[in-house]
Structure formats: structure tokens, C-alpha cells
Design a protein around this motif. Structure first.
Motif, PDB file in Angstrom:
ATOM      1  N   ILE A  76       0.744  -1.199   0.019  1.00  0.00           N
ATOM      2  CA  ILE A  76       0.131   0.110   0.144  1.00  0.00           C
ATOM      3  C   ILE A  76       0.849   1.319   0.023  1.00  0.00           C
ATOM      4  O   ILE A  76       1.642   1.488   0.927  1.00  0.00           O
ATOM      5  N   HIS A  77       1.059   1.790  -1.076  1.00  0.00           N
ATOM      6  CA  HIS A  77       1.878   3.082  -1.232  1.00  0.00           C
ATOM      7  C   HIS A  77       1.171   4.263  -0.371  1.00  0.00           C
ATOM      8  O   HIS A  77       0.081   4.327   0.022  1.00  0.00           O
ATOM      9  N   ASN A  78       2.204   5.015   0.106  1.00  0.00           N
ATOM     10  CA  ASN A  78       1.712   6.171   0.880  1.00  0.00           C
ATOM     11  C   ASN A  78       1.036   6.954   0.211  1.00  0.00           C
ATOM     12  O   ASN A  78       1.357   7.244  -1.028  1.00  0.00           O
ATOM     13  N   ALA A  79       0.205   7.640   0.856  1.00  0.00           N
ATOM     14  CA  ALA A  79      -0.861   8.587   0.223  1.00  0.00           C
ATOM     15  C   ALA A  79      -0.105   9.776  -0.051  1.00  0.00           C
ATOM     16  O   ALA A  79       0.701  10.283   0.467  1.00  0.00           O
ATOM     17  N   LEU A  80      -0.511  10.497  -1.260  1.00  0.00           N
ATOM     18  CA  LEU A  80       0.405  11.679  -1.693  1.00  0.00           C
ATOM     19  C   LEU A  80      -0.564  12.708  -2.414  1.00  0.00           C
ATOM     20  O   LEU A  80      -1.457  12.356  -2.983  1.00  0.00           O
ATOM     21  N   ASP A  81      -0.805  13.968  -1.950  1.00  0.00           N
ATOM     22  CA  ASP A  81      -1.419  14.726  -2.268  1.00  0.00           C
ATOM     23  C   ASP A  81      -0.752  15.427  -3.565  1.00  0.00           C
ATOM     24  O   ASP A  81       0.241  16.466  -3.333  1.00  0.00           O
ATOM     25  N   ASN A  82      -1.244  15.196  -4.693  1.00  0.00           N
ATOM     26  CA  ASN A  82      -0.497  15.604  -6.011  1.00  0.00           C
ATOM     27  C   ASN A  82      -0.658  17.106  -5.831  1.00  0.00           C
ATOM     28  O   ASN A  82       0.174  17.817  -6.422  1.00  0.00           O
ATOM     29  N   ASN A  83      -1.717  17.734  -5.597  1.00  0.00           N
ATOM     30  CA  ASN A  83      -1.986  19.278  -5.359  1.00  0.00           C
ATOM     31  C   ASN A  83      -0.887  20.115  -4.957  1.00  0.00           C
ATOM     32  O   ASN A  83      -0.510  21.237  -5.229  1.00  0.00           O
ATOM     33  N   HIS A  84      -0.354  19.396  -3.745  1.00  0.00           N
ATOM     34  CA  HIS A  84       0.679  19.940  -2.952  1.00  0.00           C
ATOM     35  C   HIS A  84       1.780  20.145  -3.741  1.00  0.00           C
ATOM     36  O   HIS A  84       2.586  20.974  -3.672  1.00  0.00           O
ATOM     37  N   PHE A  85       2.077  19.404  -4.790  1.00  0.00           N
ATOM     38  CA  PHE A  85       3.414  19.324  -5.734  1.00  0.00           C
ATOM     39  C   PHE A  85       3.187  19.939  -7.089  1.00  0.00           C
ATOM     40  O   PHE A  85       4.062  19.828  -7.860  1.00  0.00           O
ATOM     41  N   ARG A  86       2.075  20.402  -7.394  1.00  0.00           N
ATOM     42  CA  ARG A  86       1.673  21.186  -8.603  1.00  0.00           C
ATOM     43  C   ARG A  86       2.177  22.639  -8.517  1.00  0.00           C
ATOM     44  O   ARG A  86       1.286  23.431  -7.739  1.00  0.00           O
ATOM     45  N   PRO A  87       3.134  23.190  -9.034  1.00  0.00           N
ATOM     46  CA  PRO A  87       3.225  24.703  -9.108  1.00  0.00           C
ATOM     47  C   PRO A  87       2.083  25.388  -9.622  1.00  0.00           C
ATOM     48  O   PRO A  87       1.700  24.668 -10.637  1.00  0.00           O
ATOM     49  N   GLY A  88       1.658  26.513  -9.326  1.00  0.00           N
ATOM     50  CA  GLY A  88       0.786  27.363  -9.711  1.00  0.00           C
ATOM     51  C   GLY A  88       1.176  28.179 -11.045  1.00  0.00           C
ATOM     52  O   GLY A  88       1.988  29.175 -10.694  1.00  0.00           O
ATOM     53  N   GLY A  89       0.462  28.107 -12.204  1.00  0.00           N
ATOM     54  CA  GLY A  89       0.821  28.660 -13.343  1.00  0.00           C
ATOM     55  C   GLY A  89       2.113  28.776 -13.908  1.00  0.00           C
ATOM     56  O   GLY A  89       3.140  28.385 -13.246  1.00  0.00           O
ATOM     57  N   GLU A  90       2.424  29.718 -14.959  1.00  0.00           N
ATOM     58  CA  GLU A  90       3.597  29.861 -15.619  1.00  0.00           C
ATOM     59  C   GLU A  90       4.517  30.670 -14.825  1.00  0.00           C
ATOM     60  O   GLU A  90       5.795  30.534 -14.846  1.00  0.00           O
ATOM     61  N   GLU A  91       4.164  31.602 -14.215  1.00  0.00           N
ATOM     62  CA  GLU A  91       5.065  32.619 -13.311  1.00  0.00           C
ATOM     63  C   GLU A  91       5.797  31.794 -12.394  1.00  0.00           C
ATOM     64  O   GLU A  91       6.891  31.807 -12.114  1.00  0.00           O
ATOM     65  N   THR A  92       5.063  30.806 -11.663  1.00  0.00           N
ATOM     66  CA  THR A  92       5.752  29.904 -10.526  1.00  0.00           C
ATOM     67  C   THR A  92       6.622  29.169 -11.276  1.00  0.00           C
ATOM     68  O   THR A  92       7.645  28.846 -10.812  1.00  0.00           O
ATOM     69  N   ARG A  93       6.148  28.524 -12.348  1.00  0.00           N
ATOM     70  CA  ARG A  93       7.028  27.556 -12.990  1.00  0.00           C
ATOM     71  C   ARG A  93       8.380  28.156 -13.414  1.00  0.00           C
ATOM     72  O   ARG A  93       9.440  27.602 -13.139  1.00  0.00           O
ATOM     73  N   THR A  94       8.196  29.426 -14.169  1.00  0.00           N
ATOM     74  CA  THR A  94       9.343  30.165 -14.517  1.00  0.00           C
ATOM     75  C   THR A  94      10.418  30.472 -13.283  1.00  0.00           C
ATOM     76  O   THR A  94      11.593  30.171 -13.245  1.00  0.00           O
TER      77      THR A  94
END
Length: 175
Positions: free
Chosen positions: A147-165
């Protein structure tokens, strides 16, 4: 857990942040100083100074576990790390089934490695691991479930292009 069907009770070897979190959820909790733990994992090599407390408190931890189980009368004991050999022995002495949740790979030193894997296999009724990598050490008649540990993918998604850059620049990564 569905509280209409299950009545969890948590036991911690020491106080910490998770204790208050459990209390906020309304789960009965208790701190019992189960001081005998056997640390031998890939990230915690065996050291003489860790063997001392393990040996010194081994019988006391088994006895405390037996007393606790006789008081609480659980249908099942769920151990949440590989270091709890004395607690597993105490559960087995009471005849209480043990589900052993192994989160860490066992260390590479051959003798303690075989000993720890053997204890986990012999004292558990079911083994749960967090990955196939950890599960590879446990084979034989006891069932093993990954049973893999649970992971909140939203926590690891950068918001928008500005954050990505900004993050790429900060980490010196090309586009």
C-alpha cells in the motif's frame, strides 16, 4: 476508519505532533514508554549504542505490551514501523493478530537483517509494505500487501507559468 464498525485506539512510545492530531480526530490515544526498539534499516545502520536500549528494555517492553493488550482487548494490533519487535512479541503472547506495516527497507548487515526479517515474518499475521522494493524481503507463507503512502498531488503542482518560471530559475533548470 468507519467508527460505526471500528474503534481505533492509538499508542505512542513518546509524545509528538501526531498525538495532538489524533486527539483532534477524537481517537483515544495514550503514551506508553515502549523503549526497546531495534533500529536497522537502510537509513539507520546498526550501532552498538542502539543495541543497548534494545536489550535493556526488551523484556519490559514485551511486558508493557502484554499489559496494554490485556487492558484494551483489541481485535488486532497494527504496528507502524519495523522497529517494534518486542511489541509484536507481546501481541503474539496474548494471541492477538498482528498486522505489521513496514515502511523502511531493512539494513544490509547480514546477521541483523536476517534476524529482523525473520522476526517480522514469524510474529506477524499479515505484512503491509509501502513499496515493492520493501516487500521484496518478505516472502513465504505470510501474506504481503503493498500500500503506497498517500500523496496529495496538488501540494506538488506549481501554480501557473509565473511560478514555473521562478522555480526553474531557482533550480537552474532549462525550459
Amino acid at each position: 476508519l468507519d467508527r460505526a464498525r471500528f474503534g481505533p485506539s492509538l499508542v505512542f512510545a513518546q509524545a509528538g505532533p501526531i498525538l495532538n492530531f489524533a486527539r483532534q480526530l477524537g481517537v483515544p490515544v495514550r503514551v506508553v514508554p515502549l523503549r526497546s526498539a531495534f533500529f536497522h534499516s537502510a537509513s539507520a545502520p546498526l550501532r552498538l549504542r542502539s543495541l543497548g536500549p534494545f536489550l535493556r528494555y526488551y523484556r519490559r517492553t514485551v511486558r508493557l505490551t502484554v499489559n496494554l493488550i490485556e487492558e484494551l482487548k483489541p481485535d488486532l494490533v497494527h504496528l507502524n514501523t519495523s522497529v517494534l519487535v518486542p511489541a509484536a512479541l507481546g501481541a503474539k503472547q496474548t494471541g492477538t493478530p498482528v498486522v505489521w506495516h513496514v515502511r523502511e527497507p531493512v539494513g544490509s548487515n547480514a546477521i541483523p537483517r536476517r534476524w529482523l526479517i525473520g522476526r517480522i515474518q514469524s510474529l506477524s499475521d499479515h505484512i503491509v509494505t509501502t513499496s515493492r522494493y520493501v516487500a521484496r524481503d518478505y516472502f513465504g507463507p505470510k501474506p504481503v500487501t503493498v500500500i503506497h503512502n498517500a500523496l496529495d498531488n496538488n501540494h506538488f503542482r506549481p501554480g501557473g507559468e509565473e511560478t514555473r518560471t521562478r522555480m526553474r530559475a531557482e533550480l537552474d533548470l532549462p525550459d
